[in-house]
Design an enzyme around this catalytic site. Structure first.
Site, short mmCIF file in Angstrom:
data_model
loop_
_atom_site.label_atom_id
_atom_site.label_comp_id
_atom_site.label_asym_id
_atom_site.label_seq_id
_atom_site.Cartn_x
_atom_site.Cartn_y
_atom_site.Cartn_z
N ASN A 134 -30.77 21.84 15.22
CA ASN A 134 -32.14 21.93 14.22
C ASN A 134 -32.88 20.78 14.67
O ASN A 134 -34.39 21.08 14.60
CB ASN A 134 -31.39 21.96 12.87
N ASP A 166 -17.20 26.46 12.34
CA ASP A 166 -18.47 25.99 12.23
C ASP A 166 -19.09 25.69 13.47
O ASP A 166 -18.46 25.36 14.59
CB ASP A 166 -18.03 24.52 11.62
N ASP A 189 -31.82 29.20 12.99
CA ASP A 189 -31.62 30.52 12.35
C ASP A 189 -31.21 31.63 13.19
O ASP A 189 -30.37 32.25 13.05
CB ASP A 189 -33.03 30.79 11.43
N GLU A 232 -23.89 26.28 8.29
CA GLU A 232 -23.40 26.73 9.62
C GLU A 232 -22.23 26.89 9.79
O GLU A 232 -21.31 27.22 10.52
CB GLU A 232 -23.88 25.54 10.75
#
Length: 198
Positions: A71, A63, A80, A107
Site C-alpha cells: 500500500n 494474510d 484494494d 488483509e
C-alpha cells in the site's frame, strides 16, 4: 375502502420484508471484495454446526505478506485491487461444498472447512498459496518475493459449539504468526487429534 387500505398495508409490509432481507445480506458482506465479512462468517459457522452437525472444523487464516509495504509504495487503490484478486483466487481454488470463506479484516481472510482429513487441508492450503503467487502481481517491496504472496495458519480440531470459534481463530492466528516468523509465503498447521478442542 378498508379492503384497499389493507391491501396497501400488506404490499408495504412485503416490500419492507424484502428490503430488510437485502439489508441483512449487505451487513454480512464485505463491500470491497464481495465475500462475506466477519459477521457473515460467524453466522455461517453457527448455522453449519447446528444445522448439519459438523464435528471437525479446520480454520485457514491467511494474510497477504508485506501488505502495508505494498500500500505504501503502490497506493491504496492498487492495494484494494490486490485484496479483490486474492479473494477471487481463493474462492476459485476452494470449491468445497463444506467451506465458508470471508474477509476477516484488513488483509486477512479466513476459510472454514468441515470434516476434511489432514492431507486434504495440506493440499488445499498449498493450492491457495500457489494460486495467489500465480496471480503474478508485482511486489518489488516484499521481503519474500518479487510478487504478492500469502502466509497461512491452520488450526484443526473437533467443535461442537459456535462459541468455540474465538478459540479456533486464536489458534489459527498463532499458526499464522509462526508462518510469518518462518519467512512468510508458507503454511503452518496445528491440529488437535482428540475429540476435545481444548
Amino acid at each position: 375502502m378498508l379492503t384497499e387500505i389493507n391491501e396497501e398495508l400488506e404490499a408495504q409490509i412485503a416490500q419492507n420484508e424484502v428490503m430488510n432481507e437485502q439489508l441483512k445480506k449487505q451487513a454480512m458482506m464485505d463491500e470491497l471484495t464481495g465475500v462475506p465479512n466477519r459477521r457473515g462468517f460467524q453466522d455461517y459457522i453457527n448455522s453449519a454446526i447446528t444445522a448439519e452437525s459438523k464435528s471437525r472444523l479446520s480454520l485457514l487464516l491467511l494474510d497477504v505478506d508485506a501488505f502495508k509495504s505494498y500500500n505504501d509504495h503502490y497506493g491504496h487503490l492498487r492495494g484494494d485491487e490486490v485484496l479483490r484478486l486474492v479473494a477471487q483466487s481463493v474462492y476459485q481454488t476452494t470449491m468445497i461444498p463444506t467451506a465458508g470463506w470471508a474477509r476477516y479484516g484488513g488483509e486477512e481472510f479466513v476459510l472454514a472447512v468441515f470434516d476434511q482429513p489432514s492431507e486434504k487441508l495440506d493440499e488445499l492450503a498449498e493450492a491457495i498459496r500457489l494460486a495467489v503467487q500465480e496471480l503474478r502481481i508485482d511486489h518489488a517491496f516484499s521481503p519474500v518475493a518479487d510478487r504478492v504472496t500469502v502466509s497461512i495458519g491452520i488450526y484443526s480440531a473437533a467443535i461442537s459449539d459456535g462459541m468455540q470459534l474465538s478459540y479456533f481463530i486464536g489458534q489459527a492466528d498463532e499458526a499464522l504468526y509462526e508462518a510469518k516468523r518462518s519467512g512468510r509465503n508458507t503454511v503452518i498447521k496445528r491440529e488437535e487429534l482428540s475429540e476435545s478442542f481444548a
